[in-house]
Structure formats: structure tokens, C-alpha cells
Design a protein around this motif. Structure first.
Motif, PDB file in Angstrom:
ATOM      1  N   GLY A 138       0.740  -1.321   0.026  1.00 46.15           N
ATOM      2  CA  GLY A 138      -0.188  -0.170  -0.117  1.00 46.15           C
ATOM      3  C   GLY A 138       0.785   1.288  -0.071  1.00 46.15           C
ATOM      4  O   GLY A 138       2.039   1.295  -0.018  1.00 46.15           O
ATOM      5  N   ILE A 139       0.102   2.435   0.117  1.00 46.08           N
ATOM      6  CA  ILE A 139       0.557   3.591   0.014  1.00 46.08           C
ATOM      7  C   ILE A 139      -0.051   4.592   1.207  1.00 46.08           C
ATOM      8  O   ILE A 139      -1.117   4.407   1.597  1.00 46.08           O
ATOM      9  CB  ILE A 139       0.587   4.549  -1.162  1.00 46.08           C
ATOM     10  CG1 ILE A 139       1.373   3.645  -2.367  1.00 46.08           C
ATOM     11  CG2 ILE A 139       0.998   6.017  -1.054  1.00 46.08           C
ATOM     12  CD1 ILE A 139       1.105   4.587  -3.754  1.00 46.08           C
ATOM     13  N   VAL A 140       1.014   5.198   1.928  1.00 45.52           N
ATOM     14  CA  VAL A 140       0.285   5.973   3.135  1.00 45.52           C
ATOM     15  C   VAL A 140       0.331   7.287   2.963  1.00 45.52           C
ATOM     16  O   VAL A 140       1.627   7.808   2.418  1.00 45.52           O
ATOM     17  CB  VAL A 140       1.236   5.913   4.390  1.00 45.52           C
ATOM     18  CG1 VAL A 140       0.820   6.490   5.540  1.00 45.52           C
ATOM     19  CG2 VAL A 140       1.187   4.182   4.867  1.00 45.52           C
ATOM     20  N   HIS A 141      -0.783   7.941   2.950  1.00 45.18           N
ATOM     21  CA  HIS A 141      -0.559   9.444   2.271  1.00 45.18           C
ATOM     22  C   HIS A 141      -1.546  10.235   3.403  1.00 45.18           C
ATOM     23  O   HIS A 141      -2.722  10.179   3.925  1.00 45.18           O
ATOM     24  CB  HIS A 141      -1.624   9.566   1.252  1.00 45.18           C
ATOM     25  CG  HIS A 141      -1.731  10.940   0.739  1.00 45.18           C
ATOM     26  ND1 HIS A 141      -0.680  11.701   0.272  1.00 45.18           N
ATOM     27  CD2 HIS A 141      -2.819  11.498   0.280  1.00 45.18           C
ATOM     28  CE1 HIS A 141      -1.221  12.931  -0.092  1.00 45.18           C
ATOM     29  NE2 HIS A 141      -2.743  12.807  -0.243  1.00 45.18           N
ATOM     30  N   VAL A 142      -0.782  11.188   4.198  1.00 44.09           N
ATOM     31  CA  VAL A 142      -1.512  11.992   5.234  1.00 44.09           C
ATOM     32  C   VAL A 142      -1.096  13.458   4.585  1.00 44.09           C
ATOM     33  O   VAL A 142      -0.320  13.909   4.467  1.00 44.09           O
ATOM     34  CB  VAL A 142      -0.764  11.975   6.674  1.00 44.09           C
ATOM     35  CG1 VAL A 142      -1.562  12.800   7.506  1.00 44.09           C
ATOM     36  CG2 VAL A 142      -1.006  10.433   6.983  1.00 44.09           C
ATOM     37  N   ARG A 143      -2.348  14.209   4.509  1.00 46.54           N
ATOM     38  CA  ARG A 143      -2.221  15.732   4.347  1.00 46.54           C
ATOM     39  C   ARG A 143      -2.775  16.500   5.228  1.00 46.54           C
ATOM     40  O   ARG A 143      -3.812  16.182   6.031  1.00 46.54           O
ATOM     41  CB  ARG A 143      -2.955  15.812   2.750  1.00 46.54           C
ATOM     42  CG  ARG A 143      -4.280  15.674   2.835  1.00 46.54           C
ATOM     43  CD  ARG A 143      -4.867  15.797   1.294  1.00 46.54           C
ATOM     44  NE  ARG A 143      -6.433  15.552   1.655  1.00 46.54           N
ATOM     45  CZ  ARG A 143      -7.053  15.155   0.483  1.00 46.54           C
ATOM     46  NH1 ARG A 143      -6.518  15.176  -0.668  1.00 46.54           N
ATOM     47  NH2 ARG A 143      -8.300  14.956   0.395  1.00 46.54           N
ATOM     48  N   GLY A 144      -2.627  17.967   5.002  1.00 42.96           N
ATOM     49  CA  GLY A 144      -3.312  18.873   5.974  1.00 42.96           C
ATOM     50  C   GLY A 144      -2.654  18.900   7.470  1.00 42.96           C
ATOM     51  O   GLY A 144      -3.330  19.419   8.348  1.00 42.96           O
ATOM     52  N   LEU A 145      -1.520  18.368   7.453  1.00 46.30           N
ATOM     53  CA  LEU A 145      -0.498  18.587   9.050  1.00 46.30           C
ATOM     54  C   LEU A 145      -0.470  20.100   9.095  1.00 46.30           C
ATOM     55  O   LEU A 145       0.245  20.383   7.990  1.00 46.30           O
ATOM     56  CB  LEU A 145       0.456  17.702   8.764  1.00 46.30           C
ATOM     57  CG  LEU A 145       0.083  16.455   8.786  1.00 46.30           C
ATOM     58  CD1 LEU A 145       1.690  15.473   8.639  1.00 46.30           C
ATOM     59  CD2 LEU A 145      -0.635  15.740  10.048  1.00 46.30           C
ATOM     60  N   GLU A 146      -0.821  20.798  10.204  1.00 47.93           N
ATOM     61  CA  GLU A 146      -0.537  22.076  10.017  1.00 47.93           C
ATOM     62  C   GLU A 146       1.109  22.417  10.333  1.00 47.93           C
ATOM     63  O   GLU A 146       1.692  21.643  11.137  1.00 47.93           O
ATOM     64  CB  GLU A 146      -1.239  22.698  11.256  1.00 47.93           C
ATOM     65  CG  GLU A 146      -0.922  24.343  11.317  1.00 47.93           C
ATOM     66  CD  GLU A 146      -1.961  24.816  12.497  1.00 47.93           C
ATOM     67  OE1 GLU A 146      -2.748  25.831  11.927  1.00 47.93           O
ATOM     68  OE2 GLU A 146      -1.829  24.463  13.493  1.00 47.93           O
ATOM     69  N   ILE A 147       1.535  23.426   9.708  1.00 49.77           N
ATOM     70  CA  ILE A 147       2.883  23.718   9.960  1.00 49.77           C
ATOM     71  C   ILE A 147       2.945  25.137  10.375  1.00 49.77           C
ATOM     72  O   ILE A 147       2.479  26.064   9.783  1.00 49.77           O
ATOM     73  CB  ILE A 147       3.729  23.690   8.550  1.00 49.77           C
ATOM     74  CG1 ILE A 147       3.833  22.210   8.064  1.00 49.77           C
ATOM     75  CG2 ILE A 147       5.038  24.256   8.747  1.00 49.77           C
ATOM     76  CD1 ILE A 147       4.971  21.345   8.925  1.00 49.77           C
TER      77      ILE A 147
END
Length: 191
Positions: free
Chosen positions: A65-74
Motif C-alpha cells: 500500500g501507500i500511506v498518504h497524510v495531508r493537512g498537517l499544520e505547519i
């Protein structure tokens, strides 16, 4: 290990800085102390080891699979002007025998964001840490942010967004895959 943060020294520096202004308002009396504490929080990444934030958060993995996390605040500070840049980080990786606990992705990005930074280096450091600790088949990090040094001083541009990308392994070799996840790195609007 780096030397500990010296709150007293920072407070004295803020007092000296504020003394250059014709301030008479009692509201700023405790500002040097508050600012020194805030600066310590904003730069706590210098006193945090990646190994400590990852801890026991590496797990065995079997699959493709692929792990994709978006929207982590910086939220970080520009090392050139000591002004914030704020945005989001998207992290995508292709596991190879190991995965990270999802919260560790945020913690890794936080360690590097809580240092005086340039966005380009921040993006590379996040990718490098993930690559080092779990050795995935590929990792892609996209940081999109707005720099207050461009909004509040100099060019005073209204809403300039800066995107930086770091690609390793399969994402560096496969342009189609890189473009797919780059395009999907924009956070969805919040409800």
C-alpha cells in the motif's frame, strides 16, 4: 545535546529590543517575559530528538500500500526575519517492511518546524527523517505555506503561497506518481 534554552537571556534581549521604541503603555511591562517564553516554545525543536518523538512508533508491515497524510499544520519561523510562516504539510510514503504510527508523522514535522527555518530545508528534513527511520520504497513531502515576511514587510504581497517538495526513492524516479500525490497534497476544506 544542544545547550538548554536560556529564558532569562531571551527576556533581557526582548527588553533591549523594546527599549528602542517610545513605549509608555503598562500593557507591555511583562512583554519581555511573555515573549521569551513564547520564543522558547517556537524553537523547542532544537531541544527535541527525532528518536524520542518516534519512540516505539515503528511497526512491521506486510503489503504493498501507500500511506498518504495531508493537512498537517505547519507553523515555523523564518530564520531570516524571525517572522512566522504557516501552512500545511502532506507526507506520502510507500512502506517497505515498516510503517510509522500516523501521529509520528505530525511529530516529526513539528520537531523541524519548531526551529528557525527556511521552508526548503524543512521539507527536506522531514523527508530525510522518514527515509532514515523506516527506509520506505519512496517518500514524498509537500509543504505549502504563507510567509509573513512577504505579507508584512518588503513586497507586502497579499496571499503568496510557497510550495516545496522533497522526493526520495520511487517518488524521485516516477514522475507520474510524484505528480499524482503532489496534486493530492492540498488539504480539503474544513467543514
Amino acid at each position: 545535546m544542544s545547550k538548554p534554552y536560556n529564558t532569562k537571556l531571551a527576556e533581557d534581549a526582548y527588553k533591549a529590543l523594546l527599549s528602542t521604541l517610545p513605549l509608555t503603555d503598562e500593557g507591555v511591562e511583562r512583554t519581555p517575559s511573555r515573549a521569551a517564553k513564547a520564543f522558547g516554545e517556537l524553537t523547542k525543536g532544537y531541544h527535541t530528538k527525532i528518536e524520542d518523538v518516534i519512540g516505539q512508533g515503528v511497526f512491521p508491515y506486510k503489503g504493498d500500500g501507500i500511506v498518504h497524510v495531508r493537512g498537517l499544520e505547519i507553523c515555523s519561523m523564518c530564520e531570516h526575519h524571525l517572522l512566522p510562516f504557516i501552512g500545511t504539510c502532506a507526507i506520502t510514503y510507500i512502506p517497505d517492511k515498516k510503517i510509522l504510527g500516523l501521529s509520528k508523522l505530525k511529530r516529526i514535522s513539528e520537531v523541524y518546524a519548531r526551529r528557525l527555518q527556511v521552508q526548503e530545508r524543512l521539507t527536506e528534513q522531514i523527508a530525510e527523517a522518514i527515509d532514515k527511520f523506516i527506509k520506505p520504497k519512496g517518500v514524498l513531502v509537500v509543504v505549502r505555506s504563507v510567509h509573513l515576511c512577504m505579507k508584512m514587510r518588503g513586497v507586502c504581497e497579499a496571499d503568496p503561497e510557497t510550495s516545496t517538495v522533497a522526493a526520495r526513492g520511487e517518488f524521485a524516479r516516477n514522475e507520474g506518481l510524484r505528480i499524482q500525490y503532489y496534486n493530492d497534497s492540498q488539504p480539503k476544506p474544513r467543514l
